[in-house]
Design an enzyme around this catalytic site. Structure first.
Site, mmCIF file in Angstrom:
data_model
loop_
_atom_site.group_PDB
_atom_site.id
_atom_site.type_symbol
_atom_site.label_atom_id
_atom_site.label_comp_id
_atom_site.label_asym_id
_atom_site.label_seq_id
_atom_site.Cartn_x
_atom_site.Cartn_y
_atom_site.Cartn_z
ATOM 1 N N PRO A 106 0.753 -1.197 -0.022
ATOM 2 C CG PRO A 106 -0.717 -1.481 1.654
ATOM 3 C CD PRO A 106 0.644 -2.080 1.164
ATOM 4 C CD GLU A 107 4.159 2.954 -2.615
ATOM 5 O OE1 GLU A 107 4.393 3.923 -1.853
ATOM 6 O OE2 GLU A 107 5.027 1.864 -2.603
#
Ligand SMILES: [Zn+2]
Length: 269
Positions: free
Chosen positions: A2-3
């Protein structure tokens, strides 16, 4: 992994379902995450979640006299589910909120659940984080000033979370393409006009990713367990040897600081 956009979409998804709710308890099925889940979380019952904020890739549940700090690590996802939903494998932590619960699923266990009553901005995990790229603080003049002392490549500057937090490899590549800046250019050689363009493109790139995720928001926080990593069409990222979508030249791949950089040799001189 997850960014920042996934974390921000998660925040927007869970915040309205959590804000104002009273914590009725927690359920810790696996305390061995990136750091051990502290025993204090068992004393959270009775507190109200006032707001859900984000700093970098950390989600901060403001409980008035303290903050629950959540991080999705490499593979984590958060969902709001009805009370009593059976836990499945990798569902390591629940924050119980009466008729619903916030559930952390994290197969690789690099995520985090922490509690602090100290000043949140001074927390050891947060104190050194750089400017938020989506905030008004990231102005062209500020970026220009930040880059003056850095002879390293602008790509590596963008990846340094102590300067700007949470841009990440995909979005650093994409922002530099959109700003037509060569990723190897020394950061302190960027003109003010280039910094103006780059700060705008960083925001646009991240906002486009958030919009792409926003359309799948229901899936993201829904019951199907999908982590919801956003499907996007990239200009250069992961496109080595393919034609530039703007000029047709072949996209090149190089290594910078052990991370892959993709760029168009024609568009990004
Ligand atoms: Zn090109």
């Amino acid at each position: 992994m997850p960014e920042l956009p996934e974390v921000e979409v998660t925040r927007r998804g869970i915040a309205p379902q959590l804000a104002g709710r009273v914590i009725s308890g927690v359920s810790v099925r696996e305390p061995r995450l990136r750091w051990p889940v502290p025993k204090e979380v068992h004393r959270l019952a009775g507190r109200t979640v006032r707001a859900v904020r984000r700093r970098g890739k950390y989600l901060l549940l403001d409980c008035g006299d303290g903050h629950l700090i959540l991080h999705l690590g490499m593979s984590g996802s958060l969902r709001v589910l009805p009370h009593g939903t059976p836990a499945q494998k990798h569902d390591h932590f629940d924050l119980l909120l009466g008729d619903r619960l916030l559930r952390l699923r994290d197969p690789r266990r690099f995520g985090a659940v922490l509690w602090t009553t100290a000043d949140i901005d001074g927390h050891p995990l947060l104190a050194h984080l750089g400017v938020e790229p989506l905030s008004r603080a990231l102005q062209p003049a500020h970026l220009h000033r930040l880059t003056r002392a850095h002879r390293a490549a602008i790509k590596q500057f963008l990846m340094d979370g102590r300067r700007i937090v949470g841009v990440g490899n995909i979005y650093a590549n994409e922002s530099l393409f959109r700003a037509r800046i060569n990723p190897r250019r020394p950061a302190n050689r960027l003109s003010l006009a280039q910094c103006e363009n780059l700060s705008r493109q960083i925001k646009r790139t991240l906002q486009a990713a958030i919009r792409a995720g926003g359309s799948s928001l229901r899936d993201y926080v829904g019951a199907d367990g999908a982590a919801g990593y956003f499907q996007q069409r990239y200009w250069v990222y992961d496109r080595a040897g393919q034609k530039c979508r703007r000029c047709g030249a072949l996209i090149r791949k190089i290594s910078q600081g052990q991370r892959s950089t993709y760029y168009c040799p024609t568009c990004q001189r």
